[in-house]
Design an enzyme around this catalytic site. Sequence first.
Site, PDB file in Angstrom:
ATOM      1  CD  GLU A 126      -9.673   4.482  -7.766  1.00 28.78           C
ATOM      2  OE1 GLU A 126     -10.335   4.501  -6.702  1.00 28.78           O
ATOM      3  OE2 GLU A 126     -10.182   4.407  -8.888  1.00 28.78           O
ATOM      4  CB  ALA A 129      -8.135   0.347  -5.221  1.00 26.72           C
ATOM      5  NE  ARG A 242       1.669  -9.009 -12.321  1.00 27.21           N
ATOM      6  CZ  ARG A 242       0.462  -9.320 -11.878  1.00 27.21           C
ATOM      7  NH1 ARG A 242      -0.069 -10.501 -12.145  1.00 27.21           N
ATOM      8  NH2 ARG A 242      -0.226  -8.457 -11.151  1.00 27.21           N
ATOM      9  N   GLY A 339      31.719  -1.836  -0.843  1.00 26.43           N
ATOM     10  CA  GLY A 339      31.967  -1.271   0.481  1.00 26.43           C
ATOM     11  C   GLY A 339      31.475   0.162   0.575  1.00 26.43           C
ATOM     12  CD  GLU A 363       3.571  -3.762 -14.642  1.00 26.59           C
ATOM     13  OE1 GLU A 363       4.254  -3.147 -15.441  1.00 26.59           O
ATOM     14  OE2 GLU A 363       2.725  -4.599 -14.985  1.00 26.59           O
TER      15      GLU A 363
HETATM   16  C1  LIG Z   1       6.744   4.037  -8.392  1.00 24.40           C
HETATM   17  C2  LIG Z   1       5.404   3.419  -8.563  1.00 24.40           C
HETATM   18  C3  LIG Z   1       4.831   3.378  -9.819  1.00 24.40           C
HETATM   19  C4  LIG Z   1       3.558   2.836 -10.001  1.00 24.40           C
HETATM   20  N1  LIG Z   1       2.997   2.864 -11.253  1.00 24.40           N
HETATM   21  C5  LIG Z   1       1.689   2.479 -11.381  1.00 24.40           C
HETATM   22  C6  LIG Z   1       1.030   2.627 -12.648  1.00 24.40           C
HETATM   23  O1  LIG Z   1       1.622   3.056 -13.634  1.00 24.40           O
HETATM   24  N2  LIG Z   1      -0.264   2.297 -12.721  1.00 24.40           N
HETATM   25  C7  LIG Z   1      -0.962   1.814 -11.649  1.00 24.40           C
HETATM   26  O2  LIG Z   1      -2.135   1.550 -11.791  1.00 24.40           O
HETATM   27  N3  LIG Z   1      -0.346   1.638 -10.455  1.00 24.40           N
HETATM   28  C8  LIG Z   1       0.966   1.970 -10.297  1.00 24.40           C
HETATM   29  N4  LIG Z   1       1.588   1.822  -9.076  1.00 24.40           N
HETATM   30  C9  LIG Z   1       0.857   1.251  -7.969  1.00 24.40           C
HETATM   31  C10 LIG Z   1       1.331  -0.140  -7.559  1.00 24.40           C
HETATM   32  O3  LIG Z   1       0.948  -1.095  -8.507  1.00 24.40           O
HETATM   33  C11 LIG Z   1       0.818  -0.439  -6.162  1.00 24.40           C
HETATM   34  O4  LIG Z   1       1.572   0.368  -5.297  1.00 24.40           O
HETATM   35  C12 LIG Z   1       0.924  -1.893  -5.765  1.00 24.40           C
HETATM   36  O5  LIG Z   1       0.051  -2.665  -6.496  1.00 24.40           O
HETATM   37  C13 LIG Z   1       0.708  -2.129  -4.281  1.00 24.40           C
HETATM   38  O6  LIG Z   1      -0.414  -1.462  -3.797  1.00 24.40           O
HETATM   39  P1  LIG Z   1      -0.304  -0.574  -2.459  1.00 24.40           P
HETATM   40  O7  LIG Z   1       0.870   0.275  -2.637  1.00 24.40           O
HETATM   41  O8  LIG Z   1      -1.593   0.079  -2.231  1.00 24.40           O
HETATM   42  O9  LIG Z   1       0.019  -1.585  -1.310  1.00 24.40           O
HETATM   43  P2  LIG Z   1      -1.035  -2.442  -0.425  1.00 24.40           P
HETATM   44  O10 LIG Z   1      -1.934  -3.176  -1.331  1.00 24.40           O
HETATM   45  O11 LIG Z   1      -1.635  -1.576   0.584  1.00 24.40           O
HETATM   46  O12 LIG Z   1      -0.058  -3.465   0.242  1.00 24.40           O
HETATM   47  C14 LIG Z   1       0.707  -3.195   1.419  1.00 24.40           C
HETATM   48  C15 LIG Z   1       1.449  -4.452   1.799  1.00 24.40           C
HETATM   49  O13 LIG Z   1       0.544  -5.494   2.094  1.00 24.40           O
HETATM   50  C16 LIG Z   1       0.768  -6.613   1.283  1.00 24.40           C
HETATM   51  N5  LIG Z   1      -0.509  -7.235   0.939  1.00 24.40           N
HETATM   52  C17 LIG Z   1      -1.642  -6.629   0.507  1.00 24.40           C
HETATM   53  N6  LIG Z   1      -2.599  -7.542   0.281  1.00 24.40           N
HETATM   54  C18 LIG Z   1      -2.054  -8.746   0.546  1.00 24.40           C
HETATM   55  C19 LIG Z   1      -2.540 -10.074   0.491  1.00 24.40           C
HETATM   56  N7  LIG Z   1      -3.775 -10.349   0.081  1.00 24.40           N
HETATM   57  N8  LIG Z   1      -1.683 -11.068   0.832  1.00 24.40           N
HETATM   58  C20 LIG Z   1      -0.423 -10.786   1.234  1.00 24.40           C
HETATM   59  N9  LIG Z   1       0.076  -9.564   1.307  1.00 24.40           N
HETATM   60  C21 LIG Z   1      -0.730  -8.551   0.983  1.00 24.40           C
HETATM   61  C22 LIG Z   1       1.464  -6.069   0.064  1.00 24.40           C
HETATM   62  O14 LIG Z   1       2.210  -7.050  -0.607  1.00 24.40           O
HETATM   63  C23 LIG Z   1       2.321  -4.992   0.680  1.00 24.40           C
HETATM   64  O15 LIG Z   1       3.492  -5.567   1.191  1.00 24.40           O
HETATM   65  C24 LIG Z   1       2.871   2.317  -8.892  1.00 24.40           C
HETATM   66  C25 LIG Z   1       3.472   2.324  -7.648  1.00 24.40           C
HETATM   67  C26 LIG Z   1       4.704   2.881  -7.464  1.00 24.40           C
HETATM   68  C27 LIG Z   1       5.303   2.883  -6.093  1.00 24.40           C
END
Ligand SMILES: Cc1cc2nc3c(=O)[nH]c(=O)nc-3n(C[C@H](O)[C@H](O)[C@H](O)COP(=O)(O)OP(=O)(O)OC[C@H]3O[C@@H](n4cnc5c(N)ncnc54)[C@H](O)[C@@H]3O)c2cc1C
Lengths: 389, 263
Positions: A126, A129, A242, A339, A363
Site C-alpha cells: 500500500e 506499507a 523469491r 557501446g 518482492e
Molecule cells: C513494478 C512493481 C511491481 C510490484 N508488484 C507488487 C505485487 O504484485 N504485489 C505487492 O504486494 N507489491 C508489489 N510491489 C511493491 C513492492 O514489493 C514494493 O515496492 C517494495 O516492497 C518496496 O516498498 P516501497 O516501494 O514502499 O519502498 P520503501 O519501503 O519505502 O523503501 C524505500 C527504500 O528504503 C529502503 N528501506 C526501507 N526499510 C528499510 C530497512 N528497514 N532497512 C534498510 N533499508 C530500508 C528500501 O530498501 C528502499 O531502498 C511492486 C512494486 C513494483 C515497483
Amino acid sequence: MDYFLTEEQKMIQELAYQIAKEKIRPVKGELDEGEEFPWEIMKVLAQSDLFGLYIPEEFGGMGGGIFENCLAIEQLARECIGIATSFAASGLGAYPILLHGSTELKQEYLPQIASGERLAAFGLTESGAGSDVSGIQTTAVKDGNHYVLNGTKQWITNGGESEIYSVLAITDRTKGPRGATFFVLEKGDPGFSFGKKEKKLGIRASATRELVFQDCRIHKDRIIGREGTGFIAAMKTFDKSRPGIAALGVGLSQGALDISAEYARKRVQFGKPIISFQAIQHKLADMATKTEASRALVYSTARYMDTEPSDSSKVAAMCKLFAGDVAMQVSTEAVQILGGYGYMQDYPVEKMMRDAKILQIYEGTNEIQRNIIGQEVNKEYGRKKDTFF
Amino acid sequence: MHIAVCIKQVPDTKNVRIDPDTHTLVRQGVESIVNPFDLFAVEAALRLKDAKGAKITVITMGPPQAGEALRDVMSRGVDEAVLLSDRAFAGSDTWATSTTLAAAIRKMGDVDLILCGKQAIDGDTAQVGPEMATLLDIPYATFVKAIDILDTNHLKVARQTDEGAEVWKIPTPCLLTVIKEVGEPRLPSLRHKMRAKKAQIPTWGIADLGLEPESVGLSGSFTQVVRVFSPPVRDDRVILEGSVSEQVEQLYKLLKEAKVPGI
Ligand SMILES: Cc1cc2nc3c(=O)[nH]c(=O)nc-3n(C[C@H](O)[C@H](O)[C@H](O)COP(=O)(O)OP(=O)(O)OC[C@H]3O[C@@H](n4cnc5c(N)ncnc54)[C@H](O)[C@@H]3O)c2cc1C
C-alpha cells in the site's frame, strides 16, 4: 554446466525456451514500447501446461516444485522479464491459497490457475506499507457470514488483468502481528475496482495497478487459512516465490551475456574484434562467472526448498538478493560492451538494463533481503555452542 | 472421426547450402525439422479434434531418425504415430512415396480424413497428396484454407486459388492439402511432450504393408534425379529505390521501355 536435471526438467527448459524464442522474441520490443499486456503469450503458456508446474496433480497441476517453476521462469526471462513477471506473478498470487487455503478454496481456484485459464495476483503493498508490511491500512470487518473490505493496494502486478487476487487486510488491529488475514478476491466482486495502470521504467509489458476496495462484501469462505494468519502467510509466500524472482535474474543475465559475447566477437574496432581487448574479455569473464554463480545458487536453493526445510527464509533471500544484483551488474556491462549501440532501443540490451532494476526492488528490496539474511545469521550464531573467543 | 496426417522430415532450409562443386545439399550440421507446411496440416487436425473430437494418427516415411519428427508433432497433441521405414523405401520419388503412404492408410483401415501440407520445402512438388488420393480412389482438394464438418460423411472446405476462394462440399473419406491460413501451428505442451517421449512408435516395413519390392523405393519410382545444380546467378536485375510512388514511376518507365504488352 551440467546440473543433472531429470528428463522431465530438461523438457520444461526446452519447452519454455522454445516459447521464449518463437513467441516472445518477435513481440517483446513492441509490447514494451506499447506497454501492452502479453495476453497472446499468456495463452501460449497456458496451453503449454507451464502455469501448473508447482501445483499438485490433484489440483490440476504438474506436481513439480519451486525448482521446476524456476527452470521455466529462467528460460522465459532470457527474452523478457516483463512477460516472465506476468507469468511468475500468477504463482505469487496462488501461493497463499496453495499453502494455507482450505481444501474447498484449493479445489475452486488452483485448477483454474494451473491451467492458465485465469491469472492470479498478490495484493499486499500500500502507499504507506512497502518494506514495512505491518503498516497496511486496508481493513476487513466481519459482518455475520461476510467480511467488508475497505482500502487501496498499490503497484499490484497483473492488477486488472488477473481474475483471482490474494489480498492481505487487517482483521483486528489490536492483535498486532496476528491481526491480518488473506482473502481471495475475484475481479467483478461488487466494491472491488482498479486504479490506473502505472507507467514504468522497465518490465513495461507487465501490468501494475491499484486495487481499490469500497465496502467490498465477500463471504467468509473466501478467507485463506484462519483469521489472523495473514502476516505469516505473506512471509511463507515470499519464501516460496523469491527463488522465482531470482530465476528471472538468472535468465536476464544469461540473455545479456549471450548478446554481449556474440556482439564482442563481431564488432571490429582498431582492426580487431573488440573481444580481443582484455578490457572487454574481462567484463565478459565477470559476467559469465556471476551468471553461473547465481544459477548455481538459485538451483541449489530451489532444490533444497522443495524438501520443505524449516530454514528457508535465509536461503530464499540469498538467492533473490544475489541473482537480482548480478542481473543489474551484467545488464549494465552488456550496455557498456555494446557501446552506443547498447544505448539504442534498436538493440535489446537497453531494455534489459531498464528491466533488471525491478529485481532489486519488488518482492522485498535487496536491502530487506540483507536484513533477513543478517537477522538469520545473527540467530544462527547465537545458537552455536562452539566459540572462537 | 479418424484423421491421418502425413508429414515429412526435411532439412531446415533456412540453413541449407548447395555445394558449388558437387551441386548437392550440404547436409552436414543441418538440423532436421518437420516440413513447415505439414505443421499446418497437424494444426488443422488438432482444431477439428478440439471442435468435434477425433483421433489423430501421424505417419511419415523416412529413416529411423524421422521418428523425431513424429514425436515433435505428438508433443503438440497428436494421439498416435506410425513410422514407415525400410531399406527398400530408399530412393523413392513422389509416386513410390505415395504408394507406400497409401498402403499404410489402407492398413489403418478406418481413416476418414487424410491431411497433408500443400508441399514439402525440400522437393516443392506438391504431388504426394493428390497421388495418394488417386491411389486410394478418394476425392481430394488442394490448397485448403478452412475445413468444417458438415455431417457424418461430408466436409465443407474452402480452397484458395489464384482466381479467388472456392467452397466445396466433399464426401469423406477424402484427402486435403492445406495452406497456412488454416491457423498458426501451436507449440507443444508439457503433458504431450512427456507422452511423446515415452510413446512406443510402431515401424511398418514393406512386409507389414504387403507391398512388392518393385513398387517401392528406387525401383518403384518413375523419375530419378539425374543432376542437381544451382541456377546461374542473374546479374541483369534492377533494384528500384525511393518512395513507393517514385518506384512505381520508374517501374512504369522500365516496363514501357521493355515494350511489355498493355503498358
Ligand atoms: C513494478 C512493481 C511491481 C510490484 N508488484 C507488487 C505485487 O504484485 N504485489 C505487492 O504486494 N507489491 C508489489 N510491489 C511493491 C513492492 O514489493 C514494493 O515496492 C517494495 O516492497 C518496496 O516498498 P516501497 O516501494 O514502499 O519502498 P520503501 O519501503 O519505502 O523503501 C524505500 C527504500 O528504503 C529502503 N528501506 C526501507 N526499510 C528499510 C530497512 N528497514 N532497512 C534498510 N533499508 C530500508 C528500501 O530498501 C528502499 O531502498 C511492486 C512494486 C513494483 C515497483
